[in-house]
Design a protein around this motif. Structure first.
Motif, short mmCIF file in Angstrom:
data_model
loop_
_atom_site.label_atom_id
_atom_site.label_comp_id
_atom_site.label_asym_id
_atom_site.label_seq_id
_atom_site.Cartn_x
_atom_site.Cartn_y
_atom_site.Cartn_z
N UNK A 158 0.82 -1.22 0.00
CA UNK A 158 0.00 0.00 0.00
C UNK A 158 0.85 1.27 0.00
N UNK A 159 0.20 2.39 -0.28
CA UNK A 159 0.87 3.69 -0.26
C UNK A 159 0.18 4.59 0.77
N UNK A 160 0.89 5.63 1.17
CA UNK A 160 0.29 6.62 2.06
C UNK A 160 -0.57 7.56 1.21
N UNK A 161 -1.88 7.57 1.44
CA UNK A 161 -2.74 8.41 0.59
C UNK A 161 -2.50 9.89 0.83
N UNK A 162 -2.58 10.65 -0.25
CA UNK A 162 -2.45 12.10 -0.15
C UNK A 162 -3.74 12.70 0.40
N UNK A 163 -3.65 13.92 0.86
CA UNK A 163 -4.81 14.58 1.43
C UNK A 163 -5.92 14.74 0.40
N UNK A 164 -7.15 14.57 0.84
CA UNK A 164 -8.30 14.77 -0.05
C UNK A 164 -8.81 16.21 0.04
N UNK A 165 -8.17 17.03 0.88
CA UNK A 165 -8.55 18.43 1.02
C UNK A 165 -7.30 19.29 1.02
N UNK A 166 -7.46 20.54 0.61
CA UNK A 166 -6.34 21.48 0.62
C UNK A 166 -6.89 22.89 0.84
N UNK A 167 -6.17 23.67 1.68
CA UNK A 167 -6.64 25.00 2.05
C UNK A 167 -5.49 26.01 1.95
N UNK A 168 -5.86 27.26 1.63
CA UNK A 168 -4.89 28.36 1.59
C UNK A 168 -5.05 29.20 2.85
N UNK A 169 -3.92 29.53 3.47
CA UNK A 169 -3.94 30.39 4.64
C UNK A 169 -2.81 31.41 4.50
N UNK A 170 -3.07 32.65 4.94
CA UNK A 170 -2.08 33.71 4.84
C UNK A 170 -2.73 35.05 4.63
N UNK A 171 -1.96 36.13 4.79
CA UNK A 171 -2.56 37.46 4.68
C UNK A 171 -2.89 37.84 3.24
N UNK A 172 -2.51 37.01 2.27
CA UNK A 172 -2.93 37.24 0.88
C UNK A 172 -4.32 36.68 0.62
N UNK A 209 -2.51 24.35 3.76
CA UNK A 209 -2.74 23.42 4.88
C UNK A 209 -3.64 22.29 4.41
N UNK A 210 -3.60 21.15 5.12
CA UNK A 210 -4.41 20.00 4.73
C UNK A 210 -5.73 19.94 5.50
N UNK A 211 -5.91 20.81 6.50
CA UNK A 211 -7.19 20.89 7.20
C UNK A 211 -7.33 22.26 7.84
N UNK A 212 -8.43 22.50 8.51
CA UNK A 212 -8.67 23.79 9.14
C UNK A 212 -8.63 23.68 10.67
N UNK A 213 -7.90 22.69 11.17
CA UNK A 213 -7.69 22.60 12.61
C UNK A 213 -6.89 23.82 13.07
N UNK A 214 -7.12 24.23 14.29
CA UNK A 214 -6.50 25.47 14.78
C UNK A 214 -5.00 25.35 14.97
N UNK A 215 -4.49 24.12 15.09
CA UNK A 215 -3.07 23.92 15.34
C UNK A 215 -2.25 24.08 14.06
N UNK A 216 -1.17 24.85 14.14
CA UNK A 216 -0.27 25.00 13.01
C UNK A 216 0.78 23.88 12.98
N UNK A 217 0.53 22.83 13.75
CA UNK A 217 1.44 21.68 13.79
C UNK A 217 1.04 20.61 12.78
#
Length: 369
Positions: A158-172, A209-217
């Protein structure tokens, strides 16, 4: 009369011969058909591969299981089939089962679905092969015929699946560095590892980012210092935090391929903003950022107009999204710039908060374009 008797005898003989000949043909035909239809067919199972390394790029491919009919021993009994898949070490004690019933001789499973089964059901690890077994069982409506089975050993990695979601974050982006409100990109149906953003961006920076969780970790995709067309996958917030920068506000189309780790940023030939509002106590809006008075879009989508009586005080022009003070604005080049001066700058945030000034001498009705 003799002639008639001979004719009758000959006719009867011919009829008897034809009946016997027809019976012989009928008997022969039935036996041949029976021999052909109920010929022994050993149950066999074949797979797309007995040793396959799965990959995210195979999302449109399928893994196939095919089997022969089996042998009902000439009874004419119907045959039903069941497919089982399990780790070889389990000997089918915890198998996934598929009951197909009659007249089913193949089964396909999407590679992405198969990969998920390997990781979740069989506790597989990405990059490590799993020894598996598949078994097809044929059972017969005539219980005098014993069930028949065929087993195949095979390995899948098997392979590690890539994220099914993607988000942009930043002051732009429209919601700045608030990751819980990060702007979502749209996964493409034809290729789910490709994501597209098509909307307004301000001057500033951004990353993915791959999700909208509050943690930047969490996992981020950031800029490749060596290649502007490449992205870097940083796991758990690790790695260099290099970000992309937008130097000119406007509408952009951004295409990201998570499999190839590529990015394309295209400026669109459309207005940076589709709405403008006047805000300030020199205008009828007052300092109301929730329901300010709007400019009117002309036939040219790049040109907006606003007409009203302006009183001695200040104002500026809001763009983008209403309801906040630190969003997108059109402001004069210096604070308290005269309304008769035409210099203007588009910027975001609250650090530079220049405003136009209307004095007692310049107050009156204006059309602003």
């Amino acid at each position: 009369m003799k002639k008639n008797k001979s004719y009758i005898v000959w006719t009867r003989s011919l009829i008897v011969f034809l009946l016997v000949f027809t019976a012989a043909l009928s008997s022969c035909s039935t036996d041949d058909l029976k021999a052909k239809y109920f010929s022994a067919d050993e149950l066999k199972l074949t797979l797309s591969s007995t040793d396959m390394v799965l990959d995210q790029s195979m999302f449109q491919q399928k893994f196939a299981f095919k089997w022969t009919t089996g042998d009902n021993k000439g009874t004419g009994a119907s045959i039903s089939y069941k497919l089982e898949i399990d780790k070889k070490e389990n000997k089918f004690a915890n198998a996934i089962e598929y009951d197909f019933g009659k007249n089913k001789f193949d089964f396909d499973i999407n590679i992405a679905t198969l990969n998920s089964l390997l990781l979740s059901t069989f506790n597989g690890e990405p990059g490590k092969a799993i020894a598996l077994q598949a078994r097809i069982t044929a059972t017969f409506a005539d219980k005098s015929v014993a069930p028949q089975t065929a087993v195949v050993d095979f390995k899948l990695t098997p392979y590690k699946p890539l994220s099914t979601e993607l988000f942009m974050v930043g002051d732009a982006t429209p919601n700045g560095w608030d990751i819980t409100k990060a702007s979502a990109l749209t996964a493409q149906a034809a290729n789910p590892v490709v994501f597209v953003y098509s909307d307004q961006l301000s001057k500033g920076k951004f990353k993915f980012a791959v999700n909208t969780d509050s943690c930047f970790c969490q996992d981020f995709y950031t800029k490749d210092a060596a290649d502007s067309g490449k992205i870097i996958h940083n796991t758990g917030g690790s790695g260099s935090d290099l970000q992309w920068e937008i130097t000119k506000a406007g509408k952009y189309k951004i295409t990201v391929n998570l499999l190839k780790l590529t990015i394309a940023i295209e400026e669109q030939d459309t207005p940076a903003f589709t709405q403008l509002w006047i805000v300030g106590d020199a205008s009828p809006s007052g300092w109301n950022v929730d329901t300010p008075e709007a400019f009117t879009v002309t036939d040219n989508p790049f040109i907006f107009t606003y007409e009203a009586n302006l009183t001695p005080a200040n104002f500026k022009i809001m763009a983008g999204t209403k309801g906040g003070w630190c969003g997108e604005w059109f402001r004069p080049l210096v604070d308290n710039q005269s309304i008769t001066e035409t210099g203007v700058a588009q910027n975001s945030g609250c650090d530079t908060d220049n405003k136009w000034q209307v004095t007692a001498q310049t107050a009156g009705r204006y059309k602003i374009t």
